[in-house]
Scaffold this active site. Structure first.
Site: not given
Ligand code: PEP
Length: 252
Positions: A9, A11, A96, A98, A168, A174, A214
């Site tokens: 992803n 973003k 997601h 976000e 998630e 992040g 992460s």
């Molecule tokens: C994500 O954007 O879905 C995500 C898990 O980001 P990250 O791997 O940077 O934590």
């Protein structure tokens, strides 16, 4: 065996040049693995370009990061399921954290998006997960169940099999703070149980459930060894081809 899916992803990152460099490096080092699919979600202006770059690469697919839940019309700034499809996508990330927390998307809206994505033969990657305070208050199960229960009753068993669930935990996205394998596996097991309760165990055993938060080369192998973790949805560590290739090549 369940399909494993390692998804990037990006973003709101990567311009055309970055995309070209990424795909050139990725495809130079990529060897398709049985039962492992690779999904890349660039920002929407680059979907068609990404699909062209991925054309012919075995088990490499493109995803949109979002879409709207109407066919067409006066929805300035949005993209429709047919546009996502037309750009060569097979998947679409929906719900997601976000989108939920920055853009205020509700469970109801996300459920509508999942349904219309399926009508257009797109595979939704449905993201769910609790906030830190919800985990600390012991509400993880409640939150994850209600996010799933907003969607599941609207699906047929066949449709459920076309959905990928991404667990998630919001506090791990992040932040560099990964859920432990035990924490992740506990929720994945719960998610599979909820799917089983709605559609039966046979369907539940076939649904891919990704972990996100992460994920990086240092922790992918341990995560992928857990029985109910079937892949990863990756932000930061998916931006460079080298680290993303390491994730695709997780040890089994
Ligand atoms: C994500 O954007 O879905 C995500 C898990 O980001 P990250 O791997 O940077 O934590």
């Amino acid at each position: 065996m369940r399909e494993k899916i390692i998804a990037a992803n990006w973003k709101m990152n990567h311009l055309a040049e970055d995309l070209k460099k990424f795909f050139t490096e990725l495809l130079a080092g990529y060897k398709a693995r049985e039962e492992v699919s690779v999904v890349i979600a660039p920002a929407s202006p680059y979907l068609a370009r990404a699909a062209e770059m991925a054309d012919g690469a075995e088990r490499v697919f493109i995803a949109a990061q979002n879409m709207y839940c109407e066919k067409s019309g006066a929805f300035t700034g949005e993209i429709s399921p047919s546009m996502v499809k037309d750009c060569g996508c097979r998947y679409v990330i929906l719900g997601h954290s976000e989108r939920r927390h920055i853009f205020g998307e509700t469970d109801e809206l996300i459920a509508r998006k999942v349904k219309i994505a399926l009508n257009y033969r797109l595979n939704p990657i449905l993201c769910i997960g609790e906030l830190l305070e919800e985990r600390e208050d012991g509400k993880t199960e409640e939150v994850v169940s209600s996010q799933l229960n907003a969607v599941l009753p609207q699906l047929s068993p066949e449709e459920m099999l076309s959905v990928v669930v991404a667990y998630e935990p919001v506090w791990a996205i992040g932040t560099g703070r990964t859920a432990t394998v035990e924490q992740a596996e506990e929720v994945h097991h719960l998610v599979r149980g909820i799917i089983g309760g709605a559609f039966g165990d046979e369907v539940a055993q076939r649904v891919t459930i990704q972990y996100g938060g992460s994920v990086k080369p240092e922790n992918i192998d341990q995560l992928m060894a857990a029985p109910d973790i079937d892949g990863a949805l990756v932000g930061g560590a998916s931006l460079a081809a080298e680290s993303f290739l390491r994730l695709i090549n997780f040890k089994q």
